[in-house]
Design a protein around this motif. Structure first.
Motif, mmCIF file in Angstrom:
data_model
loop_
_atom_site.group_PDB
_atom_site.id
_atom_site.type_symbol
_atom_site.label_atom_id
_atom_site.label_comp_id
_atom_site.label_asym_id
_atom_site.label_seq_id
_atom_site.Cartn_x
_atom_site.Cartn_y
_atom_site.Cartn_z
ATOM 1 N N ILE A 78 0.879 -1.300 -0.189
ATOM 2 C CA ILE A 78 0.025 -0.386 -0.270
ATOM 3 C C ILE A 78 0.351 1.191 0.087
ATOM 4 O O ILE A 78 0.176 2.649 -0.812
ATOM 5 N N SER A 79 1.902 1.144 0.615
ATOM 6 C CA SER A 79 2.683 1.873 1.057
ATOM 7 C C SER A 79 3.045 2.451 -0.776
ATOM 8 O O SER A 79 3.388 4.068 -0.793
ATOM 9 N N ALA A 80 4.076 1.391 -1.011
ATOM 10 C CA ALA A 80 4.423 1.390 -2.653
ATOM 11 C C ALA A 80 3.024 2.842 -3.432
ATOM 12 O O ALA A 80 3.979 3.207 -4.440
ATOM 13 N N LEU A 81 1.994 2.172 -3.886
ATOM 14 C CA LEU A 81 1.123 2.326 -4.297
ATOM 15 C C LEU A 81 0.614 4.226 -3.984
ATOM 16 O O LEU A 81 0.744 4.529 -5.395
ATOM 17 N N LYS A 82 0.430 4.379 -2.661
ATOM 18 C CA LYS A 82 1.106 5.792 -1.558
ATOM 19 C C LYS A 82 1.507 6.664 -3.360
ATOM 20 O O LYS A 82 1.447 7.529 -4.088
ATOM 21 N N SER A 83 2.678 5.784 -3.247
ATOM 22 C CA SER A 83 4.083 6.736 -3.605
ATOM 23 C C SER A 83 3.512 6.999 -5.220
ATOM 24 O O SER A 83 4.273 7.928 -5.840
ATOM 25 N N TYR A 84 3.220 5.475 -6.029
ATOM 26 C CA TYR A 84 3.237 5.677 -7.570
ATOM 27 C C TYR A 84 1.801 6.758 -7.624
ATOM 28 O O TYR A 84 2.195 7.290 -8.256
ATOM 29 N N PHE A 85 1.332 6.665 -7.000
ATOM 30 C CA PHE A 85 0.145 7.891 -7.673
ATOM 31 C C PHE A 85 0.538 9.103 -6.817
ATOM 32 O O PHE A 85 -0.300 10.227 -8.380
ATOM 33 N N LYS A 86 1.338 9.486 -5.864
ATOM 34 C CA LYS A 86 1.039 11.160 -5.553
ATOM 35 C C LYS A 86 2.375 11.321 -6.470
ATOM 36 O O LYS A 86 2.353 12.568 -7.012
ATOM 37 N N PHE A 87 3.139 10.349 -7.425
ATOM 38 C CA PHE A 87 4.332 10.755 -8.933
ATOM 39 C C PHE A 87 3.441 10.836 -9.232
ATOM 40 O O PHE A 87 3.297 11.542 -10.712
ATOM 41 N N LEU A 88 2.285 9.942 -9.830
ATOM 42 C CA LEU A 88 0.972 10.746 -11.036
ATOM 43 C C LEU A 88 0.678 12.191 -11.091
ATOM 44 O O LEU A 88 -0.060 12.465 -11.742
ATOM 45 N N GLN A 89 0.274 11.646 -9.743
ATOM 46 C CA GLN A 89 -0.912 13.172 -9.466
ATOM 47 C C GLN A 89 0.218 14.236 -9.891
ATOM 48 O O GLN A 89 -0.214 15.177 -10.841
ATOM 49 N N LYS A 90 1.876 13.918 -9.572
ATOM 50 C CA LYS A 90 2.644 15.772 -10.018
ATOM 51 C C LYS A 90 2.916 15.090 -11.279
ATOM 52 O O LYS A 90 2.877 16.293 -11.956
ATOM 53 N N GLN A 91 2.688 13.947 -11.846
ATOM 54 C CA GLN A 91 3.007 14.391 -13.651
ATOM 55 C C GLN A 91 1.499 14.312 -14.295
ATOM 56 O O GLN A 91 1.535 14.540 -15.092
ATOM 57 N N GLY A 92 0.851 14.732 -13.788
ATOM 58 C CA GLY A 92 -0.126 14.907 -14.409
ATOM 59 C C GLY A 92 -1.364 13.905 -14.822
ATOM 60 O O GLY A 92 -1.359 14.234 -15.467
ATOM 61 N N LEU A 93 -1.246 13.195 -14.465
ATOM 62 C CA LEU A 93 -1.583 11.604 -15.027
ATOM 63 C C LEU A 93 -2.978 11.241 -14.461
ATOM 64 O O LEU A 93 -3.732 10.697 -15.229
ATOM 65 N N VAL A 94 -2.700 11.431 -13.539
ATOM 66 C CA VAL A 94 -4.253 11.356 -12.432
ATOM 67 C C VAL A 94 -4.741 12.756 -11.872
ATOM 68 O O VAL A 94 -3.602 13.360 -11.550
ATOM 69 N N THR A 95 -5.339 12.859 -11.466
ATOM 70 C CA THR A 95 -6.786 14.023 -11.282
ATOM 71 C C THR A 95 -6.698 13.944 -9.451
ATOM 72 O O THR A 95 -6.004 14.672 -8.577
ATOM 73 N N GLN A 96 -6.727 12.626 -9.023
ATOM 74 C CA GLN A 96 -6.416 12.149 -7.311
ATOM 75 C C GLN A 96 -6.804 10.374 -7.036
ATOM 76 O O GLN A 96 -6.669 9.809 -7.423
ATOM 77 N N SER A 97 -6.000 10.457 -5.993
ATOM 78 C CA SER A 97 -5.460 8.823 -5.536
ATOM 79 C C SER A 97 -6.686 8.218 -5.143
ATOM 80 O O SER A 97 -7.420 8.717 -3.989
ATOM 81 N N PRO A 98 -6.409 7.297 -5.362
ATOM 82 C CA PRO A 98 -7.672 6.431 -5.236
ATOM 83 C C PRO A 98 -7.245 5.575 -3.784
ATOM 84 O O PRO A 98 -7.594 4.873 -3.004
ATOM 85 N N LEU A 99 -5.831 5.868 -3.160
ATOM 86 C CA LEU A 99 -5.775 5.548 -1.513
ATOM 87 C C LEU A 99 -5.879 6.125 -0.523
ATOM 88 O O LEU A 99 -5.517 5.619 0.423
ATOM 89 N N THR A 100 -6.867 7.588 -0.833
ATOM 90 C CA THR A 100 -6.909 8.708 0.283
ATOM 91 C C THR A 100 -7.217 7.789 1.149
ATOM 92 O O THR A 100 -7.692 8.225 2.180
ATOM 93 N N THR A 101 -8.764 6.896 0.663
ATOM 94 C CA THR A 101 -9.537 6.488 2.064
ATOM 95 C C THR A 101 -8.806 4.986 2.906
ATOM 96 O O THR A 101 -9.991 4.792 2.919
ATOM 97 N N ILE A 102 -8.132 4.888 2.106
ATOM 98 C CA ILE A 102 -7.622 2.790 2.504
ATOM 99 C C ILE A 102 -7.069 3.617 3.697
ATOM 100 O O ILE A 102 -5.872 4.036 4.182
#
Length: 297
Positions: A78-102
């Motif tokens: 889960i920690s790896a996923l959080k880092s991954y989606f945070k990176f994708l957000q910075k790159q503008g590839l996603v608008t929000q992370s699905p990990l916020t409620t996990i």
């Protein structure tokens, strides 16, 4: 390392070249992400990265738990996923992370396993190591682990120039490319200097401090096998690894009155919370002393 998914490859490059994570950590992150994508492909027909939901992540967590994955292992993923989606957000590839409620599973805290002081003294008896370059190297590797508490990656990548003989210290390059200074005894400095002077082969381009009989740098798997074999001779601990020697280094310091902040710096921990686990071993030792010494215990 090369992976098939372009988003994962982008993230891997970021971890390697910007964050300067170790190859072991990068591989672990990439493996976790590939496992998630494989699950999404089998259960949700490979949704676009922007369509991944928290529900999908929870389904994956449920499958991992069903496969008897430990809470610690799931939390790491889960920690790896959080880092991954945070990176994708910075790159503008996603608008929000699905990990916020996990919510991550609760991990039962276990005291770090460590080798007793008397057992460590037994370990370094001269007759436990063969009279050869291998024996000499193995002994110094174990000695350095116990004297410094360094990680495997730090030890196998340790360069000759990182030893400062004048000030009796080692400059160690740790996680996130952070440098820290670890003091070593004059006796150990002398042994390391003599070891470097006697190195076989002296192959061009090899600057690592520790080498095998052919002059090639040691690799992590070899170090693990040496530590496991030697610890098996002196302790009944179930886990026998270089990290146990790191725990041993820290625990022995704490048991002998070392300051917690000083131990934190020596270990290269980013926060004091990671170091505080060693205070529990100290408390357990105090309880043992109380039980043995106090007439009303």
């Amino acid at each position: 390392m090369i992976v098939q998914n372009p988003h994962i490859q982008l993230f891997v490059n970021y971890l390697r070249f910007e964050k300067r994570y170790s190859p072991h950590t990068v591989t672990a992150y990439a493996t976790d992400l590939e496992q998630l994508y494989a699950f999404l492909a089998s259960q949700f027909d490979s949704p676009a990265i922007t369509a991944v939901t928290s529900g999908m992540i929870r389904s994956w967590m449920a499958e991992l738990k069903g496969d008897n994955q430990t809470a610690k292992s799931i939390n790491r993923k889960i920690s790896a996923l959080k880092s991954y989606f945070k990176f994708l957000q910075k790159q503008g590839l996603v608008t929000q992370s699905p990990l916020t409620t996990i919510v991550t599973p609760k991990v039962n805290k276990r005291l770090p396993a460590f080798v007793q002081q008397q057992e460590m003294e037994t370990l370094f008896n001269a007759d436990r190591f063969e009279d050869s370059w291998k024996g000499r190297t193995d002994r110094l590797v174990l000695l350095l682990f116990y004297h410094t508490g360094m990680r495997v990656s730090e030890l196998v990548n340790l360069k000759q120039e990182q030893l400062d003989a004048h000030y009796s210290q080692l400059k160690v390059l740790g996680k996130g490319n952070k440098e820290r200074i670890i003091p070593v005894s004059a006796a150990l400095v002398k042994e390391l200097q003599q070891y470097m002077a006697d190195k076989p082969g002296k192959l061009p381009g090899v600057t690592q401090l520790f080498v095998n009989a052919r002059g090639k740098p040691l690799y992590a798997r070899y170090v693990y096998s040496v530590v496991q074999a030697k610890l098996s001779e002196i302790t009944t601990l179930q886990k026998k690894s270089p990290h146990v020697l790191r725990h041993t280094f820290a625990t022995h310091l704490m048991n002998n009155g070392a300051d917690l902040n000083a131990v934190k710096e020596l270990l290269g921990h980013a926060s004091l919370a990671a170091t505080q686990v060693y205070t529990h071993n100290t408390i357990e030792k105090l309880k043992e002393v109380f039980r043995k010494a106090h007439p009303k215990a």
